[in-house]
Design a protein around this motif. Structure first.
Motif, PDB file in Angstrom:
ATOM      1  N   GLU B  12       0.881  -1.150  -0.084  1.00 66.71           N
ATOM      2  CA  GLU B  12       0.059  -0.102  -0.150  1.00 66.71           C
ATOM      3  C   GLU B  12       0.762   1.174   0.152  1.00 66.71           C
ATOM      4  O   GLU B  12       0.590   2.088  -0.831  1.00 66.71           O
ATOM      5  CB  GLU B  12      -0.924  -0.076   1.230  1.00 66.71           C
ATOM      6  N   LYS B  13       1.943   1.125   0.808  1.00 66.30           N
ATOM      7  CA  LYS B  13       2.816   2.323   0.663  1.00 66.30           C
ATOM      8  C   LYS B  13       3.257   2.677  -0.645  1.00 66.30           C
ATOM      9  O   LYS B  13       3.691   3.966  -0.988  1.00 66.30           O
ATOM     10  CB  LYS B  13       4.182   1.915   1.838  1.00 66.30           C
ATOM     11  N   LEU B  14       3.667   1.790  -1.571  1.00 64.25           N
ATOM     12  CA  LEU B  14       3.900   1.796  -2.697  1.00 64.25           C
ATOM     13  C   LEU B  14       2.921   2.179  -3.619  1.00 64.25           C
ATOM     14  O   LEU B  14       3.043   1.898  -4.887  1.00 64.25           O
ATOM     15  CB  LEU B  14       4.735   0.603  -3.320  1.00 64.25           C
ATOM     16  N   ASN B  15       1.658   2.561  -3.323  1.00 65.79           N
ATOM     17  CA  ASN B  15       0.708   2.874  -4.052  1.00 65.79           C
ATOM     18  C   ASN B  15       0.080   1.475  -4.877  1.00 65.79           C
ATOM     19  O   ASN B  15      -0.414   1.695  -6.200  1.00 65.79           O
ATOM     20  CB  ASN B  15       0.554   3.991  -4.820  1.00 65.79           C
ATOM     21  N   THR B  16       0.201   0.213  -4.432  1.00 60.49           N
ATOM     22  CA  THR B  16      -0.234  -0.882  -5.263  1.00 60.49           C
ATOM     23  C   THR B  16      -1.418  -1.512  -4.548  1.00 60.49           C
ATOM     24  O   THR B  16      -1.359  -1.718  -3.537  1.00 60.49           O
ATOM     25  CB  THR B  16       1.102  -1.669  -5.270  1.00 60.49           C
ATOM     26  N   GLN B  17      -2.168  -1.951  -5.694  1.00 66.46           N
ATOM     27  CA  GLN B  17      -3.247  -2.624  -5.274  1.00 66.46           C
ATOM     28  C   GLN B  17      -3.284  -4.180  -5.493  1.00 66.46           C
ATOM     29  O   GLN B  17      -2.682  -4.704  -6.406  1.00 66.46           O
ATOM     30  CB  GLN B  17      -4.547  -2.175  -6.183  1.00 66.46           C
ATOM     31  N   VAL B  18      -3.240  -5.011  -4.601  1.00 61.99           N
ATOM     32  CA  VAL B  18      -2.889  -6.315  -4.484  1.00 61.99           C
ATOM     33  C   VAL B  18      -4.113  -6.980  -4.774  1.00 61.99           C
ATOM     34  O   VAL B  18      -5.290  -6.573  -4.076  1.00 61.99           O
ATOM     35  CB  VAL B  18      -2.459  -7.013  -3.182  1.00 61.99           C
ATOM     36  N   LEU B  19      -4.429  -8.037  -5.747  1.00 64.92           N
ATOM     37  CA  LEU B  19      -5.525  -8.827  -6.167  1.00 64.92           C
ATOM     38  C   LEU B  19      -5.053 -10.200  -6.333  1.00 64.92           C
ATOM     39  O   LEU B  19      -4.009 -10.551  -7.185  1.00 64.92           O
ATOM     40  CB  LEU B  19      -6.039  -8.271  -7.647  1.00 64.92           C
ATOM     41  N   GLY B  20      -5.767 -11.120  -5.559  1.00 59.96           N
ATOM     42  CA  GLY B  20      -5.635 -12.382  -5.699  1.00 59.96           C
ATOM     43  C   GLY B  20      -6.264 -12.976  -6.626  1.00 59.96           C
ATOM     44  O   GLY B  20      -7.696 -12.656  -6.813  1.00 59.96           O
ATOM     45  N   VAL B  21      -6.079 -13.916  -7.436  1.00 54.55           N
ATOM     46  CA  VAL B  21      -7.088 -14.598  -8.358  1.00 54.55           C
ATOM     47  C   VAL B  21      -6.840 -16.324  -8.350  1.00 54.55           C
ATOM     48  O   VAL B  21      -5.725 -16.727  -8.378  1.00 54.55           O
ATOM     49  CB  VAL B  21      -6.690 -14.085  -9.903  1.00 54.55           C
ATOM     50  N   SER B  22      -7.740 -16.939  -7.930  1.00 55.77           N
ATOM     51  CA  SER B  22      -8.077 -18.262  -8.416  1.00 55.77           C
ATOM     52  C   SER B  22      -9.225 -18.843  -8.896  1.00 55.77           C
ATOM     53  O   SER B  22     -10.294 -17.712  -8.822  1.00 55.77           O
ATOM     54  CB  SER B  22      -7.698 -19.226  -6.997  1.00 55.77           C
ATOM     55  N   SER B  23      -9.376 -20.114  -9.147  1.00 56.90           N
ATOM     56  CA  SER B  23     -10.939 -20.467  -9.579  1.00 56.90           C
ATOM     57  C   SER B  23     -11.843 -20.779  -8.511  1.00 56.90           C
ATOM     58  O   SER B  23     -12.860 -21.428  -8.812  1.00 56.90           O
ATOM     59  CB  SER B  23     -10.571 -21.695 -10.600  1.00 56.90           C
ATOM     60  N   ASP B  24     -11.118 -20.614  -7.387  1.00 55.92           N
ATOM     61  CA  ASP B  24     -12.238 -20.692  -6.278  1.00 55.92           C
ATOM     62  C   ASP B  24     -13.677 -19.770  -6.542  1.00 55.92           C
ATOM     63  O   ASP B  24     -13.358 -18.655  -6.858  1.00 55.92           O
ATOM     64  CB  ASP B  24     -11.886 -20.592  -5.122  1.00 55.92           C
ATOM     65  N   SER B  25     -14.508 -20.181  -5.822  1.00 51.57           N
ATOM     66  CA  SER B  25     -15.998 -19.230  -5.859  1.00 51.57           C
ATOM     67  C   SER B  25     -15.657 -18.082  -4.864  1.00 51.57           C
ATOM     68  O   SER B  25     -14.774 -18.053  -4.075  1.00 51.57           O
ATOM     69  CB  SER B  25     -17.239 -20.101  -5.379  1.00 51.57           C
ATOM     70  N   VAL B  26     -16.385 -17.007  -4.820  1.00 48.14           N
ATOM     71  CA  VAL B  26     -16.551 -15.971  -4.181  1.00 48.14           C
ATOM     72  C   VAL B  26     -16.796 -16.568  -2.592  1.00 48.14           C
ATOM     73  O   VAL B  26     -16.142 -16.042  -1.651  1.00 48.14           O
ATOM     74  CB  VAL B  26     -17.531 -15.168  -4.334  1.00 48.14           C
ATOM     75  N   ALA B  27     -17.659 -17.211  -2.449  1.00 52.11           N
ATOM     76  CA  ALA B  27     -17.977 -17.879  -1.038  1.00 52.11           C
ATOM     77  C   ALA B  27     -16.680 -18.458  -0.613  1.00 52.11           C
ATOM     78  O   ALA B  27     -16.412 -18.333   0.654  1.00 52.11           O
ATOM     79  CB  ALA B  27     -19.086 -19.167  -1.155  1.00 52.11           C
ATOM     80  N   THR B  28     -16.134 -19.285  -1.115  1.00 49.81           N
ATOM     81  CA  THR B  28     -14.816 -19.916  -0.870  1.00 49.81           C
ATOM     82  C   THR B  28     -13.802 -18.938  -0.548  1.00 49.81           C
ATOM     83  O   THR B  28     -13.201 -19.014   0.698  1.00 49.81           O
ATOM     84  CB  THR B  28     -14.302 -21.238  -1.772  1.00 49.81           C
ATOM     85  N   HIS B  29     -13.524 -18.084  -1.379  1.00 45.61           N
ATOM     86  CA  HIS B  29     -12.690 -17.182  -1.306  1.00 45.61           C
ATOM     87  C   HIS B  29     -13.103 -16.389   0.067  1.00 45.61           C
ATOM     88  O   HIS B  29     -12.289 -15.910   0.840  1.00 45.61           O
ATOM     89  CB  HIS B  29     -12.809 -16.192  -2.157  1.00 45.61           C
ATOM     90  N   GLN B  30     -14.549 -15.893   0.489  1.00 48.23           N
ATOM     91  CA  GLN B  30     -14.857 -15.399   1.433  1.00 48.23           C
ATOM     92  C   GLN B  30     -14.608 -15.892   2.840  1.00 48.23           C
ATOM     93  O   GLN B  30     -13.760 -15.399   3.787  1.00 48.23           O
ATOM     94  CB  GLN B  30     -16.262 -15.003   1.517  1.00 48.23           C
ATOM     95  N   GLU B  31     -14.518 -17.162   3.030  1.00 46.14           N
ATOM     96  CA  GLU B  31     -14.281 -18.035   4.123  1.00 46.14           C
ATOM     97  C   GLU B  31     -12.623 -18.008   4.176  1.00 46.14           C
ATOM     98  O   GLU B  31     -12.297 -17.826   5.416  1.00 46.14           O
ATOM     99  CB  GLU B  31     -14.796 -19.449   3.711  1.00 46.14           C
ATOM    100  N   PHE B  32     -11.961 -18.032   3.168  1.00 48.58           N
ATOM    101  CA  PHE B  32     -10.714 -18.252   3.226  1.00 48.58           C
ATOM    102  C   PHE B  32      -9.925 -16.643   3.702  1.00 48.58           C
ATOM    103  O   PHE B  32      -9.366 -16.769   4.733  1.00 48.58           O
ATOM    104  CB  PHE B  32     -10.001 -18.245   1.775  1.00 48.58           C
ATOM    105  N   SER B  33     -10.648 -15.813   3.237  1.00 46.89           N
ATOM    106  CA  SER B  33     -10.370 -14.190   3.554  1.00 46.89           C
ATOM    107  C   SER B  33     -10.506 -14.084   5.101  1.00 46.89           C
ATOM    108  O   SER B  33      -9.671 -13.528   5.899  1.00 46.89           O
ATOM    109  CB  SER B  33     -11.085 -13.232   2.786  1.00 46.89           C
ATOM    110  N   GLU B  34     -11.742 -14.709   5.474  1.00 42.28           N
ATOM    111  CA  GLU B  34     -12.112 -14.402   6.961  1.00 42.28           C
ATOM    112  C   GLU B  34     -10.998 -15.240   7.802  1.00 42.28           C
ATOM    113  O   GLU B  34     -10.765 -14.605   8.780  1.00 42.28           O
ATOM    114  CB  GLU B  34     -13.729 -15.109   7.163  1.00 42.28           C
ATOM    115  N   LYS B  35     -10.858 -16.531   7.588  1.00 47.25           N
ATOM    116  CA  LYS B  35      -9.991 -17.419   8.190  1.00 47.25           C
ATOM    117  C   LYS B  35      -8.701 -16.647   8.492  1.00 47.25           C
ATOM    118  O   LYS B  35      -8.059 -16.856   9.544  1.00 47.25           O
ATOM    119  CB  LYS B  35      -9.995 -18.676   7.816  1.00 47.25           C
TER     120      LYS B  35
END
Lengths: 66, 92
Positions: B12-35
């Motif tokens: 963020e200090k380098l003004n960079t947006q990090v975006l992760g991409v995989s073939s998982d669903s939004v629901a799985t991603h959400q669970e993963f992000s929360e954990k």
């Protein structure tokens, strides 16, 4: 002779086509624009243009190491 | 992805947006992000459209500048130090 030239050209065309199809993006190329669902709503690459650099990280799957 | 979260402030200090991409669903991603407390977006590329657009890179990180040009490609397991160095170079 002529036949082999055509054959050669045909093979070259095929090789070119397949390299386009499986072309891995390289440094200096324009990043393909995209719009996709995410955990924080719809993400569009265009939203960051002119504002932020983007680190687009492809990974294999959630709940796997790294 | 947890390694990116650990260094998120530095990106963020380098003004960079990090975006992760995989073939998982939004629901799985959400669970993963929360954990794991991920605060950057994870893109659900369920049909592999994005992966195809980027040449089926497997595990790889692309640095895309503000003009939309690919400036660095890091194949394999990402190394934050290498990525942060490259982002810093873009600022020079």
């Amino acid at each position: 002779m002529r036949k082999s030239v055509f054959k050669g050209l045909f093979t070259m065309a095929l090789v070119t086509l397949s390299s386009i199809a499986s072309h891995a993006l390289e440094v200096g190329e324009k990043a393909p624009s995209f719009e996709a669902p995410s955990t924080l709503g719809t993400i569009r690459l265009a939203d960051y243009l002119g504002k932020k650099d983007v680190l687009l990280a492809f990974y294999l799957a959630d709940f796997t190491p790294v | 992805m947890t390694a990116f979260q650990r260094d998120l402030k530095n990106f963020e200090k380098l003004n960079t947006q990090v975006l992760g991409v995989s073939s998982d669903s939004v629901a799985t991603h959400q669970e993963f992000s929360e954990k794991y407390g991920l605060r950057f977006p994870l893109i659900a590329d369920e049909k592999g459209k994005l992966a195809t657009l980027y040449g089926r890179p497997g595990r790889a990180a692309f640095i895309i500048d503000k003009k939309g040009i690919v400036r660095f490609v890091h194949k394999g397991v990402p190394d934050n130090r290498v990525l942060l160095d490259e982002l810093e170079k873009l600022r020079e």
